[in-house]
Design a protein around this motif. Sequence first.
Motif: not given
Length: 497
Positions: A249-251, A444-457, A461-466
Amino acid sequence: MPQRNDAAIWSGLFRISAESGQTLQAQIRQAIVAAILDRQIAASMPLPSCRILAEKLGVARGTVVLAFQQLVDQGFLVARERRGHFVNPEVLATPAKPHLKQPDTTSEVDWKALRQFAPSEMPRPAKHENWIKSSYPFVYGQFDPALFPTAEWRECNRMALAVLEIRNWAADMVDRDDPLLIEQIQARLLPRRGIFANPDEIIVTLGAQNALYMLSTLLMAKGTKVAMEDPGYPDARSIFRLAGADIHATPVDRSGIVTSSIPDDANFVFVTPSHHCPTMVPMSAERRQDLLARASRNDQIVIEDGYDSQLIDEAPQQALKSLDRSGRVIYVGSMSKTLAPGLRMGYIVAPAPLVAELRALRRFMLRHPPANNQRAVALFLSLGHHEALVRRLSTAFEERRKRLSHAISAFLPEWRSTDSAGGTSLWLEGPRGIDSRGLAEAASARSVIIEPGDRFFDQTPKPTRFMRLGISSIALQHIEPGIRELATAAGRRPAAA
């Protein structure tokens, strides 16, 4: 003999829906074929007359007539004068479709024990199966039906179905690709990225992921060391690990991958220099030159994913491949972000000896991507439809990106976005302590879909604030209301307009 208009006999065979993606005629044919193959219609039982079936289904009589005629032409039905339509006895003479039995749990095969690796245990992709029904789909990698070139795509598919065209693509091409598509990639797509290649240096793939899988299968093995961006493209990371590779993993910073952190003993370096996945920052000119110099000095191969590079940027950069003078850069391209992700059409540009090996490998995997799709895409490119589409999408996405940035500044000021031109998404960093997965559920309960960013790390532990917000599938007028709803889901009261 049962009467052909007996409602009890036929009521369960036909499930016709106007909301289905299939035509009414196709649905009727499918229902009859399924009933025949499942032995639900006896050879002695006449089908309802066209008039009676049309009345029962609430469709035009001509629709049923055409459906019956095609089934006669295909050999499923026979027409008997003054008696009606019957199942062809020859079809019933073939063995019936077997019914699946419940597995015997006492002798069930342990497939997990037999597998050589565990793809199901790799990080899962972000799936939004019903995104199109969402009011505010900030999803990445999907298309906007309102922007899809329906008429032009239909035209090219009709042209591909002409008699002379069918002769060009219907035969088994073994390990070859449509020469017209190769020509169009060479002349229309690559020069935009500053790449000039010969036909024998291009191979068509089923999208970018298929390209990466073939490259990893051919070039990587247990112990191969791959340096790649962190955060980075999670599926590429999983593909390389499936091949046995060790990931370093390279920053990444505001200039792209930190080249000084790439190990000298890495065999491969995987990068997304045009728009980094997922932060969207472009790799600086200095980093590009340093990456190429290090690759040459350390005998490394660079795999360049032209991630989100198909559109017209305000300040476009040429591909890393265009600067390569030693043949060390393999370029992976795709048409998913412009034409359609479901089409699965991509390509690899690499030295001819490597492309020859990839063709040999691909022949064992799938021979070649469907030739009819290749020809339709080739025609789409040759007629200038793709150029026009790129200009239209670039303008639309630029407007959406600006509207999204303004909405975030107004309603989510504590979230910091990456300031980069171009691309089809924004990467956001929230305040410390925020859990983007929890936010995604509330949104999602308000019909808004976003993608959490932790899966990219790759780090733990994976950062959760992205989080990543896509703009390719959401209409311009829905962006600000969607961010208002997202701000409400985040527990922040939106400011007055």
